[in-house]
Write a protein that holds these residues in place. Structure first.
Motif, PDB file in Angstrom:
ATOM      1  N   THR A   1       0.849  -1.181   0.000  1.00 25.95           N
ATOM      2  CA  THR A   1       0.000   0.000   0.000  1.00 25.95           C
ATOM      3  C   THR A   1       0.886   1.232   0.000  1.00 25.95           C
ATOM      4  N   LEU A   2       0.807   2.013  -1.048  1.00 29.26           N
ATOM      5  CA  LEU A   2       1.661   3.185  -1.185  1.00 29.26           C
ATOM      6  C   LEU A   2       1.080   4.371  -0.426  1.00 29.26           C
ATOM      7  N   PRO A   3       1.930   5.294  -0.006  1.00 26.11           N
ATOM      8  CA  PRO A   3       1.400   6.504   0.621  1.00 26.11           C
ATOM      9  C   PRO A   3       0.689   7.367  -0.400  1.00 26.11           C
ATOM     10  N   ASP A   4      -0.210   8.233   0.081  1.00 29.49           N
ATOM     11  CA  ASP A   4      -0.815   9.207  -0.816  1.00 29.49           C
ATOM     12  C   ASP A   4       0.280  10.068  -1.425  1.00 29.49           C
ATOM     13  N   LEU A   5       0.142  10.347  -2.703  1.00 30.61           N
ATOM     14  CA  LEU A   5       1.126  11.185  -3.366  1.00 30.61           C
ATOM     15  C   LEU A   5       1.050  12.611  -2.840  1.00 30.61           C
ATOM     16  N   ARG A   6       2.193  13.190  -2.612  1.00 29.44           N
ATOM     17  CA  ARG A   6       2.232  14.613  -2.335  1.00 29.44           C
ATOM     18  C   ARG A   6       1.883  15.382  -3.608  1.00 29.44           C
ATOM     19  N   PRO A   7       1.409  16.628  -3.460  1.00 30.41           N
ATOM     20  CA  PRO A   7       1.017  17.383  -4.661  1.00 30.41           C
ATOM     21  C   PRO A   7       2.084  17.432  -5.754  1.00 30.41           C
ATOM     22  N   PRO A   8       3.379  17.635  -5.451  1.00 34.19           N
ATOM     23  CA  PRO A   8       4.358  17.635  -6.555  1.00 34.19           C
ATOM     24  C   PRO A   8       4.426  16.296  -7.285  1.00 34.19           C
ATOM     25  N   ALA A   9       4.296  15.190  -6.543  1.00 31.39           N
ATOM     26  CA  ALA A   9       4.314  13.885  -7.201  1.00 31.39           C
ATOM     27  C   ALA A   9       3.053  13.682  -8.034  1.00 31.39           C
ATOM     28  N   GLU A  10       1.925  14.147  -7.527  1.00 27.52           N
ATOM     29  CA  GLU A  10       0.694  14.090  -8.323  1.00 27.52           C
ATOM     30  C   GLU A  10       0.865  14.853  -9.630  1.00 27.52           C
ATOM     31  N   GLU A  11       1.398  16.082  -9.521  1.00 23.79           N
ATOM     32  CA  GLU A  11       1.574  16.900 -10.717  1.00 23.79           C
ATOM     33  C   GLU A  11       2.538  16.233 -11.696  1.00 23.79           C
ATOM     34  N   ALA A  12       3.577  15.613 -11.159  1.00 18.21           N
ATOM     35  CA  ALA A  12       4.521  14.914 -12.032  1.00 18.21           C
ATOM     36  C   ALA A  12       3.848  13.738 -12.728  1.00 18.21           C
ATOM     37  N   LEU A  13       2.990  13.003 -12.007  1.00 16.19           N
ATOM     38  CA  LEU A  13       2.293  11.863 -12.606  1.00 16.19           C
ATOM     39  C   LEU A  13       1.329  12.326 -13.685  1.00 16.19           C
ATOM     40  N   ILE A  14       0.611  13.414 -13.431  1.00 14.68           N
ATOM     41  CA  ILE A  14      -0.330  13.938 -14.434  1.00 14.68           C
ATOM     42  C   ILE A  14       0.426  14.374 -15.686  1.00 14.68           C
ATOM     43  N   GLU A  15       1.544  15.090 -15.494  1.00 17.01           N
ATOM     44  CA  GLU A  15       2.306  15.515 -16.665  1.00 17.01           C
ATOM     45  C   GLU A  15       2.896  14.315 -17.403  1.00 17.01           C
ATOM     46  N   TRP A  16       3.369  13.328 -16.633  1.00 19.95           N
ATOM     47  CA  TRP A  16       3.883  12.121 -17.287  1.00 19.95           C
ATOM     48  C   TRP A  16       2.788  11.453 -18.109  1.00 19.95           C
TER      49      TRP A  16
END
Length: 970
Positions: free
Chosen positions: A201-216
């Motif tokens: 079970t992964l931790p919730d993504l921090r906002p910068p990681a979320e933004e990186a995933l969306i851009e990816w």
């Protein structure tokens, strides 16, 4: 290397590697120039807050997360290697990349940019920490460090440290320059191997990681840096502006106030034209424009009032161990991981919460429904803590059962139990539950290992009284309630037809009465349609066009039966970027339909991501919907798909999709809003138990309303044939006749057809039935390669035999059959029910034929005695090949050879048999009596089968000519 998506990515995940390097050691731009000095880079060692990092998550096309349950996070990207490091307070992250095989001096360089927060400290060194540099808001720096090849412990060292607040740094353009050239430095972090246990079970993504995933995700959609079908930022901008422009125009046309967004959009269009006119090759400028265009498109998409769903309910599930339409829902193939989750702010945050955590053991969840008042949740659950060791046979004794809990996750409890798989539950308008269950019993007919039949079933609101309401002889899937109160679902309707096709849409009343084809029962492309749901405020349904030899996934379609009930006209492709799997595109590892189809030109997305797929659509309108999507290829039988195959998206018909949520370790599927919704009407039951549940009635208005047409006046009676489900597992285990993988059959008898083509008759309830239209000699002019059934006391009716369904029935006087009571079924000859060739046919042969066709006197080499010969008898082996029977074969010409999808009148059975023509012509002056003709044509039209049971012991008795009580499963 798991950055390779599709089939290669699956293999990499299975091997337990999650390489975040686009470039393998020593490979990539500049490697050839370095020649013999090409270095080898070891896996990166990452330290998070002073502690060694855990293994990376699984990757999604080259994106993975390195993080403890708490603390800093590193989002790793591939092609080109990059990382987004998220730190807070005093947190620090260090990445050390071992370096070997370089003899001379070299320089390493990297770009570090602050993409979030007010400040951070970064450094780049070789062998030791480099001098720190401080980054301010929006600042980027290029860092360099020098080293000498051959030095012991040589390594590239990148460090990121917060400066009291929250910050994120993007590292990219990691390069090594030696005397022979320049090469990318990979960020290769091993992932935890998949062990069959529940993924971490992964931790919730921090906002910068979320933004990186969306851009990816944007990059993967557009082909920026992809291995196949790559594109430039300039080309990607053009496509984003075109598709986003369609979205913007549609929303503004619907009255959505987007004036500021429209102005900003036009500025982006002008910027693109200016860059193009200047012939600008500056990738930095194009990348910046690309990023801003995507960000604005996302803002526009999420401004759609339909997208403001409120909290989204969904399931995280590791797909089953055996990917196939049948096996995907058996508990014995379940793999642990996931659960039922809520995404509270879709489009704003990927933070989600699990419902029922702690109230359920480890296991697998599937399917969802929310009660009309929005207060309760239905789902299916199987307790499992380890994937089956044998992925073909599965782990026997594990089952999915129905569960329910409150919308806040409290009160989770099982509703059903027992040695049955119960799944795909839906709340009915009257409070009961409709679902799919193996309680019907029986087995599919066409493969190994055997798969238990599952069909529509109902239960009371508390799960009690669970029972089948469909008596279909093979599988059914995915019930959903239509706005008129009926239930739409998928049925596998391959009675005496090809086993790969005919998994299409049907509809039925909630009590199981009036089952009827809805769409596609004679359609080859797509192979099948699943997961149908009616679009709000529309008569159309949204669904998944999928494959037979894989779990449900493919392309999302809109079906409009106002445009037809078969063929391509009723289908609108909502995701034309994904071809229909197996019929239009290869399904891994090697499945492809045998019917040539007219498919649209292959879209660039399908070349970029071969086998990419959608599933579990939830309609918001005819244009906008939620769905699960995977860049990775759908993998079919006998493999398993990647545990993290799907993420959740907001999708539109213009080609736009925006990522709402993705768990990098576990697939996310079956999204639906967690909110109240309109309650469809409650339909009164058509079932009556007036005779103890044994019978119902059928009314046929006009047998001549048919397609293909039959000559008016040619039909005298209907033959009622009971189709028997297979009671033993495995194809042809044992066979019941020469027809491959045939269902069992027994002939109940005949009923009269009036001069006007009408018929009205009684028939048994609770068994699968098919009908044959007979001529004056009792031969089948037309046969039915499907089944229907009655509920107790039901009065079912139809216009004709395969009548055109887009026109109203003709206005006629009262049907002649209705001026009297319903006809009873006139029993068929002895040996018809249970069907027994030795009892039905052999007496005629003994009386008329064996004088010339016996051992020692076999005219023409034909022996017609009843002695056992192989699995049958001598006479059966001689005569059955002389009767055209319908069967699934492996022939690529099955449509002509087996008259598919629609039966040609007179193509099968007695009317088409050269044997019957010879006998009716007075072979050797033998004149058959009407009773003898009836026996022979009854057998021939029953698909020339030998046995009326799948039970081996009963078959042995029948082969000896002994009667049996009847099939154990009807």
């Amino acid at each position: 290397m798991a950055w390779r998506c599709g089939r290669v990515a699956f293999a990499a995940r299975a091997a337990g590697l999650a390489s975040m390097a686009l470039l393998a050691a020593g490979a990539g731009p500049g490697a050839a120039a370095l020649g013999a000095e090409a270095p080898t880079f070891g896996p990166a060692r990452i330290v998070l807050g002073g502690e060694p990092a855990p293994p990376a998550s699984a990757s999604v096309c080259g994106f993975a997360l390195v993080a403890h349950d708490e603390g800093p996070q590193v989002a790793l990207e591939a092609r080109p290697p990059a990382a987004v490091v998220s730190v807070q307070g005093e947190e620090a992250v260090v990445a050390v990349i071992p370096l070997e095989g370089l003899a001379g001096p070299f320089t390493v360089s990297a770009e570090a940019a602050l993409v979030h927060g007010d400040g951070a400290e970064v450094s780049l060194g070789v062998g030791q920490a480099g001098p720190p540099r401080t980054l301010g808001r929006g600042e980027a720096v290029r860092l360099e460090a020098s080293g000498q090849g051959g030095a012991e412990g040589a390594a590239v060292r990148l460090a990121t440290r917060a400066r009291g607040g929250e910050a994120a740094v993007r590292w990219r353009r990691l390069r090594l320059k030696g005397e022979g050239g320049e090469i990318d430095i990979p960020l290769d972090v091993p992932a935890a191997p998949y062990t069959g246990r529940a993924p971490r079970t992964l931790p919730d993504l921090r906002p910068p990681a979320e933004e990186a995933l969306i851009e990816w995700d944007w990059r993967m959609q557009d082909g920026i840096g992809t291995q196949r079908e790559p594109t430039t930022y300039a080309a990607a901008v053009e496509r984003v502006l075109a598709r986003g422009g369609d979205l913007l125009r549609d929303l503004r046309g619907r009255g959505v106030g987007l004036a500021d967004e429209a102005t900003a959009w036009e500025r982006l269009r002008q910027e693109r034209r200016a860059l193009a006119a200047a012939g600008a090759a500056d990738e930095e400028a194009w990348e910046d424009l690309w990023r801003r265009a995507h960000a604005l498109r996302r803002r526009i998409a999420l401004a759609n009032p339909l997208a403001r769903t409120g909290p989204l309910l969904f399931v995280k599930q590791v797909p089953g161990a055996f990917s196939h339409q049948l096996t995907q829902y058996y508990g014995r193939y379940a793999r642990p991981g996931g659960g039922v989750f809520v995404l509270d702010r879709p489009g704003e945050s990927m933070r989600c919460r699990r419902l029922g955590a702690g109230a359920m053991p480890e296991g697998s969840c599937q399917h969802l429904d929310v009660s009309c008042d929005g207060r309760r949740i239905l789902f299916a659950f199987c307790e499992v803590d380890q994937a089956p060791a044998d992925s073909i046979q599965g782990h026997r004794g594990r089952y999915f059962h129905l569960w329910e809990m409150a919308a806040d996750g409290s009160g989770a409890r099982p509703l059903t139990d027992g040695p049955f798989d119960d799944f795909a539950p839906r709340y009915l308008p009257d409070g009961r539950i409709v679902f799919i269950s193996t309680r019907r019993r029986g087995w599919h007919r066409c493969g190994n290992p055997g798969c238990e039949n599952y069909t529509l079933a109902v239960a009371e609101a508390d799960g009690s009284g669970a029972r089948p309401i469909s008596w279909h002889e093979t599988q059914e899937w995915d019930p959903a309630v239509l706005d008129d109160g009926r239930v739409i679902y998928t049925r596998w309707d391959y009675v005496d037809r090809h086993a790969v096709y005919y998994e299409q849409l049907w509809a039925v009343r909630p009590d199981g009465s009036a089952p009827a084809a809805y769409y596609g029962n004679n359609t080859f492309n797509p192979v099948g349609i699943w997961e149908a749901r009616q679009v709000p405020g529309s008569s159309r349904v949204i669904a998944t066009a999928g494959a037979h030899h894989a779990m449900t996934a493919g392309s999302i379609v809109l079906v409009d039966v106002g445009r037809g009930v078969d063929g391509p006209a009723p289908i609108a492709r909502l995701t034309p970027d994904a071809p229909f799997p197996e019929s239009e595109a290869l399904l891994l590892p090697g499945w492809r339909g045998s019917v040539p189809v007219e498919a649209p030109p292959e879209p660039p997305e399908a070349r970029r991501w071969p086998g990419h797929c959608y599933r579990s659509p939830y309609p918001l309108s005819e244009t906008y919907f939620l769905a699960a999507y995977s860049f990775d290829a759908l993998v079919g039988e006998p493999k398993a798909n990647a545990p993290n195959l799907f993420g959740l998206y907001l999708v539109d018909a213009f080609g736009n999709k925006e990522l709402l949520y993705r768990d990098l370790n576990v697939a996310s599927v079956w999204p639906m809003p967690l909110r109240p919704r309109p309650r469809p009407p409650v339909l009164a039951s058509a079932a009556r138990d007036s005779d103890g549940g044994r019978e119902g009635t059928f009314f046929l208005q006009d047998v001549y309303e048919s397609d293909p047409a039959v000559p008016r006046g040619s039909i005298k009676r209907l033959r009622i044939v009971q189709v028997l489900p297979k009671s033993t597992p495995g194809a042809n285990n044992p066979p019941v006749g020469l027809a491959n993988a045939s269902p069992g059959k027994q002939v109940l008898g005949t009923v009269p057809v009036e001069a006007d083509g009408s018929a009205y008759f009684r028939a048994p309830a609770g068994v699968p039935l098919s009908f044959q239209a007979l001529d004056e000699l009792g031969r089948a002019v037309q046969i039915m390669r499907s089944i229907t059934y009655l509920q107790p006391g039901e009065c079912a009716s139809c216009v004709g035999c395969h009548e055109p369904r887009l026109s109203a029935p003709p206005r006629r006087p009262v049907a002649e059959a209705l001026v009297r009571g319903p006809s009873p079924i006139a029993p068929a000859p002895a040996g018809s029910s249970p069907l027994s060739y030795p009892i039905l046919v052999q007496p005629v042969l003994d009386q008329r034929c064996i004088a010339c066709h016996r051992a020692g006197k076999a005219d023409g080499g034909v022996v017609l005695t009843g002695e056992p010969q192989g699995h049958y008898t001598a006479s059966y082996n001689a005569l059955a090949p002389r009767v055209p029977f319908s069967a699934w074969t492996g022939s690529g010409n099955f449509r002509a050879e087996n008259s598919e999808p629609v039966s040609t009148p007179g193509y099968f059975g007695a009317r088409a048999s050269p044997l019957m023509r010879m006998l009716l012509g007075g072979h050797e002056k033998v004149v058959l009596t009407p009773a003898e003709i009836e026996r022979l044509v009854t057998w021939m039209d029953a698909n020339a089968l030998f046995y009326g049971t799948f039970d081996p012991a009963d078959q042995a008795r029948q082969q000896r000519g002994e009667p049996i009580r009847g099939p154990a499963l009807e």
